[in-house]
Design an enzyme around this catalytic site. Structure first.
Site, short mmCIF file in Angstrom:
data_model
loop_
_atom_site.label_atom_id
_atom_site.label_comp_id
_atom_site.label_asym_id
_atom_site.label_seq_id
_atom_site.Cartn_x
_atom_site.Cartn_y
_atom_site.Cartn_z
N LYS A 186 0.86 -1.17 -0.03
CA LYS A 186 0.03 0.14 0.10
C LYS A 186 0.99 1.21 -0.25
CE LYS A 186 -3.52 2.48 2.73
NZ LYS A 186 -4.72 2.53 3.68
N LYS A 230 -2.22 -1.48 -3.70
CA LYS A 230 -3.17 -0.23 -3.82
C LYS A 230 -2.34 0.97 -3.85
CE LYS A 230 -5.94 1.92 -0.53
NZ LYS A 230 -6.52 2.06 0.76
C1 PBG Z 1 -7.08 3.69 5.75
C2 PBG Z 1 -7.59 3.35 4.40
C3 PBG Z 1 -7.50 4.49 3.27
C4 PBG Z 1 -8.21 3.62 2.15
C5 PBG Z 1 -8.63 2.71 2.49
N1 PBG Z 1 -8.14 2.42 3.82
C6 PBG Z 1 -6.83 5.75 3.10
C7 PBG Z 1 -5.51 5.80 3.78
O1 PBG Z 1 -4.57 5.14 4.02
O2 PBG Z 1 -5.35 7.14 4.09
C8 PBG Z 1 -8.21 4.49 0.81
C9 PBG Z 1 -9.26 3.89 -0.19
C10 PBG Z 1 -9.69 4.87 -1.23
O3 PBG Z 1 -8.91 5.59 -1.36
O4 PBG Z 1 -10.33 4.21 -2.05
N2 PBG Z 1 -6.22 2.80 6.35
#
Ligand code: PBG
Length: 332
Positions: free
Chosen positions: A204, A257
């Site tokens: 991520k 992601k």
């Molecule tokens: C938080 C989380 C995020 C997303 C999913 N879980 C945002 C972040 O890490 O700030 C983002 C999902 C999206 O942008 O569709 N742990």
């Protein structure tokens, strides 16, 4: 068809297999189906609430009663799984995110109600502290504002067990702390949840594409950014390392992601591992297509299908996407 004049003397003509729709279907290498899709959904407190997220047209924060109706509808459309994200009121947030493991919390109540109503849909819960912390970070902060790893992992393990107790089918740690997959696996097993799976957000990235999601949840960090825990967009070898660590610790599915700016990472991860690979087509990717579609600048439906197909072609077995319902309708 009339025979072509023999201008060029070619043995191999790739266009032969593109001549008719039937031929093209026969040699198509990748198919997108409703089985590939996981639908992220937002739940909020209250009743009879369906509020559109301004930066994500077509996506809503649902109160539990209306969420249940929506879930019945999407399950009937063939969607097998949802990923649940809670909108937590400011009054319930604190420094340590303690609401995250409240057995009567919004996520826990929602999961239990879904299991009651639509037991066959796969409910995947998010494991991270950002919706629950007053500062908006995914973990506990030390006095310098640094996110502490091992202390955070302890809370994540508690949160996972509480979600499993509520009836979650899989937990999905999206926090990027080191060692959390192993700790969560151990905690779930110790509590008797050996059947609950882990979908690990393994690679991520610290991405600017999460903006609209943070609008949806009011979860943007109050200070700083997430670069000390999420990955540097410049790195790809490191993504494979992260995936290997998570698989060794017990991840059932690994995830990359965002998706579209990271197709190379999806391909690399698919080669490197033998567990299913998911990709998250995130909020910013969704918002860009919606905005261009609303302006009439692109053919939105075709762009959606091409985008998701490309994510699959890159190597993703599963796609988390806010387009899931729309696509399920299109594929019907
Ligand atoms: C938080 C989380 C995020 C997303 C999913 N879980 C945002 C972040 O890490 O700030 C983002 C999902 C999206 O942008 O569709 N742990």
């Amino acid at each position: 068809m009339s025979p072509q004049s023999n201008g060029l003397n070619l043995i191999y003509r790739p266009r032969r297999l593109r001549r008719t729709a039937a031929l093209r279907r026969m040699v198509q290498e990748t198919q997108l189906t409703v089985n590939d899709l996981i639908y992220p959904m937002f739940v909020t407190e209250g009743e009879n609430q369906k509020v559109e997220v301004a930066s994500m047209p077509g996506c809503y924060r649902f109160s539990l009663d209306l969420l249940l109706q929506e879930i019945a509808e999407v399950y009937a459309l063939g969607i097998n799984a949802i990923a649940l994200f809670p909108v937590i009121p400011e009054s319930k947030k604190d420094e340590t995110g303690s609401e995250s493991y409240n057995p009567e919390g919004l996520v826990q109540r929602t999961v239990a109600a879904i299991e009651q109503q639509t037991p066959d849909i796969t409910v995947i819960t998010d494991v991270a502290l950002d919706p629950f912390t007053s500062h908006g970070h995914d973990g506990l902060l030390d006095e310098d504002g640094y996110v502490m790893n091992d202390e955070t992992v302890e809370v994540l393990a508690k949160m996972s067990v509480s979600q499993a107790q509520a009836g979650a089918d899989m937990v999905a740690p999206s926090d990027m702390m080191d060692g959390r997959i192993g700790a969560i696996r151990e905690a779930l097993d110790a509590a008797g949840f050996t059947h609950v799976g882990i979908l690990a957000y393994s690679a991520k990235y610290a991405s600017a594409y999460y903006g609209p999601f943070r609008d949806a949840l009011d979860s943007a960090p109050k200070s700083g950014d997430k670069k000390t825990y999420q990955m540097d967009p410049a790195n790809s070898i490191e993504a494979v390392k992260e995936v290997e660590l998570d698989v060794d610790e017990g991840a059932d599915i690994v995830m990359v992601k965002p998706a579209l700016p990271y197709l190379d990472i999806i391909a690399k991860v698919r080669e490197a591992t033998d567990v299913p690979v998911a990709a998250y087509n995130v909020s910013g990717e969704y918002a860009m297509i919606k905005a261009a579609g609303q302006n009439g600048w692109i053919d939105e439906k075709k762009v959606i299908l091409e985008t998701l197909l490309s994510i699959k072609r890159a190597g993703a077995d599963l796609i988390l996407t806010y387009f899931a319902k729309e696509v399920a309708l299109m594929l019907k």
